[in-house]
Design a protein around this motif. Structure first.
Motif, PDB file in Angstrom:
ATOM      1  N   ALA A 192      -6.124 -17.357 -26.878  1.00  0.00           N
ATOM      2  CA  ALA A 192      -7.216 -16.471 -26.289  1.00  0.00           C
ATOM      3  C   ALA A 192      -6.479 -15.922 -24.919  1.00  0.00           C
ATOM      4  N   VAL A 193      -5.726 -16.608 -24.284  1.00  0.00           N
ATOM      5  CA  VAL A 193      -5.016 -16.071 -23.082  1.00  0.00           C
ATOM      6  C   VAL A 193      -4.036 -14.925 -23.557  1.00  0.00           C
ATOM      7  N   GLY A 194      -3.545 -15.002 -24.670  1.00  0.00           N
ATOM      8  CA  GLY A 194      -2.519 -13.822 -25.219  1.00  0.00           C
ATOM      9  C   GLY A 194      -3.604 -12.699 -25.719  1.00  0.00           C
ATOM     10  N   MET A 195      -4.809 -12.881 -26.357  1.00  0.00           N
ATOM     11  CA  MET A 195      -5.543 -11.941 -26.565  1.00  0.00           C
ATOM     12  C   MET A 195      -6.009 -11.133 -25.199  1.00  0.00           C
ATOM     13  N   ALA A 196      -6.490 -12.114 -24.164  1.00  0.00           N
ATOM     14  CA  ALA A 196      -6.897 -11.176 -22.818  1.00  0.00           C
ATOM     15  C   ALA A 196      -5.899 -10.557 -22.275  1.00  0.00           C
ATOM     16  N   ASN A 197      -4.664 -11.100 -22.462  1.00  0.00           N
ATOM     17  CA  ASN A 197      -3.309 -10.378 -22.070  1.00  0.00           C
ATOM     18  C   ASN A 197      -3.296  -8.877 -22.521  1.00  0.00           C
ATOM     19  N   ASN A 198      -3.568  -9.036 -23.822  1.00  0.00           N
ATOM     20  CA  ASN A 198      -3.419  -7.724 -24.634  1.00  0.00           C
ATOM     21  C   ASN A 198      -4.480  -6.982 -24.309  1.00  0.00           C
ATOM     22  N   GLN A 231     -11.924 -13.043 -20.001  1.00  0.00           N
ATOM     23  CA  GLN A 231     -10.593 -12.136 -19.706  1.00  0.00           C
ATOM     24  C   GLN A 231     -10.641 -11.857 -18.093  1.00  0.00           C
ATOM     25  N   GLN A 232     -11.722 -11.876 -17.673  1.00  0.00           N
ATOM     26  CA  GLN A 232     -11.688 -11.671 -15.986  1.00  0.00           C
ATOM     27  C   GLN A 232     -11.080 -12.877 -15.502  1.00  0.00           C
ATOM     28  N   ASN A 233     -11.478 -14.003 -15.724  1.00  0.00           N
ATOM     29  CA  ASN A 233     -10.604 -15.150 -15.301  1.00  0.00           C
ATOM     30  C   ASN A 233      -9.326 -15.083 -15.608  1.00  0.00           C
ATOM     31  N   VAL A 234      -8.865 -14.780 -16.728  1.00  0.00           N
ATOM     32  CA  VAL A 234      -7.109 -14.624 -17.164  1.00  0.00           C
ATOM     33  C   VAL A 234      -6.648 -13.659 -16.333  1.00  0.00           C
ATOM     34  N   TRP A 235      -7.327 -12.223 -16.296  1.00  0.00           N
ATOM     35  CA  TRP A 235      -6.576 -11.517 -15.155  1.00  0.00           C
ATOM     36  C   TRP A 235      -6.724 -11.824 -13.920  1.00  0.00           C
ATOM     37  N   SER A 236      -7.531 -12.523 -13.314  1.00  0.00           N
ATOM     38  CA  SER A 236      -7.575 -12.773 -11.883  1.00  0.00           C
ATOM     39  C   SER A 236      -6.224 -14.061 -11.741  1.00  0.00           C
ATOM     40  N   LEU A 282      -5.032  -2.237  -3.683  1.00  0.00           N
ATOM     41  CA  LEU A 282      -5.939  -1.470  -4.236  1.00  0.00           C
ATOM     42  C   LEU A 282      -7.258  -2.032  -4.895  1.00  0.00           C
ATOM     43  N   PRO A 283      -8.282  -1.457  -4.917  1.00  0.00           N
ATOM     44  CA  PRO A 283      -9.616  -2.061  -5.462  1.00  0.00           C
ATOM     45  C   PRO A 283      -9.312  -1.811  -7.075  1.00  0.00           C
ATOM     46  N   PHE A 284      -9.745  -2.832  -7.736  1.00  0.00           N
ATOM     47  CA  PHE A 284      -9.575  -2.801  -9.330  1.00  0.00           C
ATOM     48  C   PHE A 284     -10.889  -3.467  -9.638  1.00  0.00           C
ATOM     49  N   ALA A 285     -11.322  -2.863 -10.953  1.00  0.00           N
ATOM     50  CA  ALA A 285     -12.436  -3.238 -11.721  1.00  0.00           C
ATOM     51  C   ALA A 285     -12.262  -3.021 -13.104  1.00  0.00           C
ATOM     52  N   PRO A 286     -11.386  -4.110 -13.804  1.00  0.00           N
ATOM     53  CA  PRO A 286     -11.174  -3.929 -15.085  1.00  0.00           C
ATOM     54  C   PRO A 286     -12.444  -4.449 -15.734  1.00  0.00           C
ATOM     55  N   ASP A 287     -12.682  -3.721 -17.047  1.00  0.00           N
ATOM     56  CA  ASP A 287     -14.014  -4.190 -17.785  1.00  0.00           C
ATOM     57  C   ASP A 287     -13.746  -5.219 -18.889  1.00  0.00           C
ATOM     58  N   GLY A 288     -14.275  -6.324 -18.765  1.00  0.00           N
ATOM     59  CA  GLY A 288     -14.018  -7.405 -19.813  1.00  0.00           C
ATOM     60  C   GLY A 288     -14.950  -8.550 -19.653  1.00  0.00           C
ATOM     61  N   THR A 289     -14.819  -9.593 -20.498  1.00  0.00           N
ATOM     62  CA  THR A 289     -15.378 -10.589 -20.670  1.00  0.00           C
ATOM     63  C   THR A 289     -15.426 -11.691 -19.625  1.00  0.00           C
ATOM     64  N   TYR A 312       1.827 -18.589 -21.645  1.00  0.00           N
ATOM     65  CA  TYR A 312       0.566 -18.644 -21.987  1.00  0.00           C
ATOM     66  C   TYR A 312      -0.294 -19.868 -21.851  1.00  0.00           C
ATOM     67  N   VAL A 313       0.406 -20.726 -22.297  1.00  0.00           N
ATOM     68  CA  VAL A 313      -0.126 -22.293 -21.996  1.00  0.00           C
ATOM     69  C   VAL A 313      -0.375 -22.592 -20.537  1.00  0.00           C
ATOM     70  N   GLU A 314       0.571 -22.039 -19.669  1.00  0.00           N
ATOM     71  CA  GLU A 314       0.281 -22.584 -18.055  1.00  0.00           C
ATOM     72  C   GLU A 314      -0.885 -21.417 -17.639  1.00  0.00           C
ATOM     73  N   VAL A 315      -1.119 -20.396 -18.134  1.00  0.00           N
ATOM     74  CA  VAL A 315      -1.988 -19.429 -17.674  1.00  0.00           C
ATOM     75  C   VAL A 315      -3.451 -20.102 -18.085  1.00  0.00           C
ATOM     76  N   ALA A 316      -3.403 -20.675 -19.610  1.00  0.00           N
ATOM     77  CA  ALA A 316      -4.705 -21.175 -20.068  1.00  0.00           C
ATOM     78  C   ALA A 316      -5.034 -22.314 -19.225  1.00  0.00           C
ATOM     79  N   LYS A 317      -3.883 -23.229 -18.707  1.00  0.00           N
ATOM     80  CA  LYS A 317      -4.400 -24.331 -18.020  1.00  0.00           C
ATOM     81  C   LYS A 317      -4.908 -23.894 -16.771  1.00  0.00           C
ATOM     82  N   ARG A 318      -4.464 -22.855 -16.162  1.00  0.00           N
ATOM     83  CA  ARG A 318      -4.945 -22.259 -14.567  1.00  0.00           C
ATOM     84  C   ARG A 318      -6.277 -22.085 -14.780  1.00  0.00           C
ATOM     85  N   VAL A 319      -6.806 -21.229 -15.947  1.00  0.00           N
ATOM     86  CA  VAL A 319      -7.898 -20.768 -16.015  1.00  0.00           C
ATOM     87  C   VAL A 319      -8.885 -22.004 -16.568  1.00  0.00           C
ATOM     88  N   GLY A 320      -8.578 -23.191 -16.683  1.00  0.00           N
ATOM     89  CA  GLY A 320      -9.452 -24.214 -17.277  1.00  0.00           C
ATOM     90  C   GLY A 320      -9.584 -24.596 -18.614  1.00  0.00           C
TER      91      GLY A 320
END
Length: 154
Positions: free
Chosen positions: A108-114, A75-80, A65-72, A93-101
């Motif tokens: 902050a990853v937790g807040m983006a998740n939220n 946030q977009q990097n975390v959602w990707s 599906l096409p997705f277009a979430p609105d965020g910073t 959350y630490v692993e995701v934080a590492k993945r987004v550099g």
């Protein structure tokens, strides 16, 4: 113009919102839907609901599906990053934080998740605490556990 339509699922009533081109929000049971959206089932919403129902029945592992979430940008990097967590697997959350550099940005990853506006479709339920415990979920921890069990065929 945003359109929303509500569907009954085995995790409760959900509302899916589209902007004419992409899915932009998903409201889980009990969450208040926007007042400015038109209640109208469109072909895109129908397709999204069908794919979601197939996922919840264990017949689908990913969404087309096409997705277009609105965020910073962050946030977009975390959602990707969430979208590449394989079905049936979890990440901390630490692993995701590492993945987004941003290895020190677990909170902050937790807040983006939220703030993820499209839960399930963007699988924030696959992110857990470093100790393996379930932590926060907009639809409630029982729904998070249900989704994780579904993906692990429990």
């Amino acid at each position: 113009m945003e359109n929303i339509f509500f569907y009954q699922t085995n995790i409760g009533k959900i509302g899916i919102v589209e902007n004419g081109m992409a899915i932009i929000k998903l409201y889980l049971n009990g969450l208040i839907a926007p007042q400015d959206a038109t209640v109208k089932e469109t072909p895109l919403l129908r397709e999204a609901a069908m794919q979601l129902q197939h996922y919840l029945a264990g017949k689908r592992k990913s969404f087309d599906l096409p997705f277009a979430p609105d965020g910073t940008e962050f946030q977009q990097n975390v959602w990707s990053a969430l979208q590449v967590i394989p079905y049936g697997e979890t990440r901390s959350y630490v692993e995701v934080a590492k993945r987004v550099g941003r290895p020190k940005a677990a909170r902050a990853v937790g807040m983006a998740n939220n703030k993820n506006p499209i839960p399930i479709f963007i699988p924030c339920h696959r992110v857990i605490g470093a100790n393996g415990k379930l932590v926060g979920y907009a639809g409630g921890l029982d729904v998070k556990q249900y989704l994780l069990n579904l993906e692990k065929n429990i």
